[in-house]
Write a protein that holds these residues in place. Sequence first.
Motif, PDB file in Angstrom:
ATOM      1  N   THR A 138       1.879 -28.323   1.202  1.00 25.57           N
ATOM      2  CA  THR A 138       0.531 -26.985   2.054  1.00 25.57           C
ATOM      3  C   THR A 138      -0.482 -27.460   0.740  1.00 25.57           C
ATOM      4  N   MET A 174      -1.296 -29.833   5.156  1.00 26.94           N
ATOM      5  CA  MET A 174      -0.302 -30.459   5.080  1.00 26.94           C
ATOM      6  C   MET A 174      -0.049 -32.334   4.906  1.00 26.94           C
ATOM      7  N   LYS A 196      -5.503 -19.122   7.055  1.00 29.78           N
ATOM      8  CA  LYS A 196      -7.355 -19.484   7.384  1.00 29.78           C
ATOM      9  C   LYS A 196      -8.184 -19.269   6.531  1.00 29.78           C
ATOM     10  N   ASP A 226      -9.339 -23.728   5.290  1.00 28.84           N
ATOM     11  CA  ASP A 226      -7.827 -24.185   6.221  1.00 28.84           C
ATOM     12  C   ASP A 226      -6.534 -25.044   5.116  1.00 28.84           C
ATOM     13  N   ARG A 236       5.471 -23.160   2.600  1.00 25.05           N
ATOM     14  CA  ARG A 236       5.158 -24.265   2.456  1.00 25.05           C
ATOM     15  C   ARG A 236       4.452 -23.684   4.385  1.00 25.05           C
ATOM     16  N   ASP A 237       5.304 -24.282   5.292  1.00 26.37           N
ATOM     17  CA  ASP A 237       5.096 -24.222   7.027  1.00 26.37           C
ATOM     18  C   ASP A 237       4.278 -22.407   7.343  1.00 26.37           C
ATOM     19  N   VAL A 238       4.520 -21.214   6.489  1.00 28.10           N
ATOM     20  CA  VAL A 238       3.777 -19.875   6.241  1.00 28.10           C
ATOM     21  C   VAL A 238       2.902 -19.989   6.306  1.00 28.10           C
ATOM     22  N   TYR A 243       1.306 -22.949   6.181  1.00 30.49           N
ATOM     23  CA  TYR A 243       0.498 -23.787   6.943  1.00 30.49           C
ATOM     24  C   TYR A 243      -0.136 -23.188   8.591  1.00 30.49           C
ATOM     25  N   GLN A 244       0.774 -22.441   8.486  1.00 31.97           N
ATOM     26  CA  GLN A 244       0.613 -21.984   9.590  1.00 31.97           C
ATOM     27  C   GLN A 244      -0.571 -20.752   9.671  1.00 31.97           C
ATOM     28  N   TYR A 245      -0.491 -19.804   9.058  1.00 31.70           N
ATOM     29  CA  TYR A 245      -1.285 -18.646   9.326  1.00 31.70           C
ATOM     30  C   TYR A 245      -1.841 -18.515   7.864  1.00 31.70           C
TER      31      TYR A 245
END
Length: 150
Positions: A54, A44, A105, A41, A97-99, A101-103
């Motif tokens: 990330t 960040m 896996k 996973d 970077r945010d996408v 980190y969130q999605y």
Amino acid sequence: MFRNASVQILKQFVRHGTTDASFILERSINKVQLLGRVGQDPVMRQVEGRNPVTIFSMATNEMWRSGGEGVGTGADTGDVSQKTTWHRISVFKPGLRDVAYQYVKKGTRVLVEGKLDYGEYVDKNNVRRQATTIIADNIVFLSDNVRDRP
């Protein structure tokens, strides 16, 4: 031939708006495409005074058939060997970077496009180490996770 080279240099000066002969910009390519599965996973991290990044690992596999009677004949004989290579992926672009980190896996199958970056760091034992990183410009999600495999 000499005249042709002179014309090319002159075009470079005009294109880049400089008259300094030592400042001719060349085009080059540093592009990487990796297709594989995420190994962990993402995390960040943010270093003081810098934008967050990330980071995740990704595995690619190389497979080949060795030995056997049918080598070179198209027959499916011999042992199948596989080599897994691990890559460190860093994502600096704010939206991506945010996408990521969130999605992203562990186990997700992704296509990462980016560029190679070579750097050094000092580990916790004060030993200087070299690191190769893929700086991601684009990530394409190909599955949700390992359970999607047939």
